[in-house]
Design a protein around this motif. Structure first.
Motif, PDB file in Angstrom:
ATOM      1  N   PRO A   1       0.843  -1.203   0.000  1.00 49.55           N
ATOM      2  CA  PRO A   1       0.000   0.000   0.000  1.00 49.55           C
ATOM      3  C   PRO A   1       0.877   1.253   0.000  1.00 49.55           C
ATOM      4  CG  PRO A   1      -0.801  -1.587   1.604  1.00 49.55           C
ATOM      5  CD  PRO A   1       0.523  -2.113   1.118  1.00 49.55           C
ATOM      6  N   GLU A   2       0.312   2.386  -0.429  1.00 49.83           N
ATOM      7  CA  GLU A   2       1.107   3.599  -0.650  1.00 49.83           C
ATOM      8  C   GLU A   2       1.738   4.161   0.613  1.00 49.83           C
ATOM      9  OE1 GLU A   2      -2.557   6.855  -0.548  1.00 49.83           O
ATOM     10  OE2 GLU A   2      -1.535   6.382  -2.423  1.00 49.83           O
ATOM     11  N   ASN A   3       1.229   3.811   1.794  1.00 51.80           N
ATOM     12  CA  ASN A   3       1.833   4.338   3.017  1.00 51.80           C
ATOM     13  C   ASN A   3       2.925   3.420   3.577  1.00 51.80           C
ATOM     14  OD1 ASN A   3      -0.594   2.798   3.388  1.00 51.80           O
ATOM     15  ND2 ASN A   3      -0.383   3.106   5.585  1.00 51.80           N
ATOM     16  N   VAL A   4       3.335   2.413   2.791  1.00 48.45           N
ATOM     17  CA  VAL A   4       4.471   1.560   3.153  1.00 48.45           C
ATOM     18  C   VAL A   4       5.617   1.873   2.193  1.00 48.45           C
ATOM     19  CG1 VAL A   4       5.344  -0.790   3.378  1.00 48.45           C
ATOM     20  CG2 VAL A   4       2.979  -0.275   4.031  1.00 48.45           C
ATOM     21  N   THR A   5       6.767   2.244   2.752  1.00 48.11           N
ATOM     22  CA  THR A   5       7.953   2.549   1.956  1.00 48.11           C
ATOM     23  C   THR A   5       9.034   1.522   2.252  1.00 48.11           C
ATOM     24  OG1 THR A   5       7.478   4.925   2.034  1.00 48.11           O
ATOM     25  CG2 THR A   5       9.731   4.282   1.459  1.00 48.11           C
TER      26      THR A   5
END
Length: 201
Positions: free
Chosen positions: A35-39
């Protein structure tokens, strides 16, 4: 609001098992979508330069080679307050000293992750300059990745496998790196012979 998660691989690819954390990060970047909030980040040996990224995270997951004092290639997890203690007691290189400072400075500034998670491996060899991971440590890549994926799933931020064939190989790819390594006769793996103990001839 979902937590901001930073999966950070730290280490040095040039010193055999010291590159474990970086190889974990590279495999996650290559093989998984989050998901976009995992880097997912290859932090290398950047030390204090990582402060802004750590400050922005709510959850920090670290992959690294750490001397836990256990059997070679043992895989270990630590959480929250145990993470700095492990990094302090099991220093294997200078990057861990500087990363302890990163965590301490973030805490001092009141900006940084509320939760810490370390997935570490006990190194076998960290003195083979230009070497890849030793076979026992390389065998722990997939188990380490599985543990990191499990932590993300606990947070409701599961990663999923990327379709094959979407990534191009580069010079740091492990297979490429191993294939292109010169022989021990062509390149010294322990240092300059002029500065090693023994017969100066």
């Amino acid at each position: 609001m979902p937590p901001r998660v930073l999966i950070l691989g730290i280490g040095n690819l040039l010193w055999a098992d010291e590159g474990f954390g970086v190889r974990v990060a590279q495999a996650l970047q290559r093989d998984y979508v989050f998901p976009e909030n995992v880097t997912v980040m290859d932090g290398g040996t950047q030390g204090l330069a990582l402060i802004p990224y750590v400050q922005e995270s709510d959850v920090l997951i670290i992959a690294d080679a750490v001397d836990f004092g256990l059997a070679p290639a043992s895989l270990v997890e630590a959480r929250d307050e145990d993470v700095p203690a492990y990094l302090h007691s099991g220093k294997t290189s200078l990057h861990q000293v500087s990363f302890q400072e990163v965590l301490a400075l973030c805490k001092l500034m009141g900006q940084g992750p509320e939760r810490l998670h370390l997935v570490g491996v006990q190194p076998v060899d960290m003195e083979d300059y230009g070497g890849s991971l030793t076979p026992p440590v390389k065998a722990q890549l997939e188990p380490a990745i599985a543990r990191i994926l499990a932590v993300c799933a606990e947070l409701g931020l599961a990663g999923w496998r990327r379709p094959k064939g979407n990534c191009t190989a580069d010079a740091l790819d492990m297979t490429q790196y191993e294939r292109q390594r010169p022989s021990a006769e062509e390149a010294c793996r322990i240092g300059d012979a002029r500065f090693l103990p023994g017969d100066p001839r």
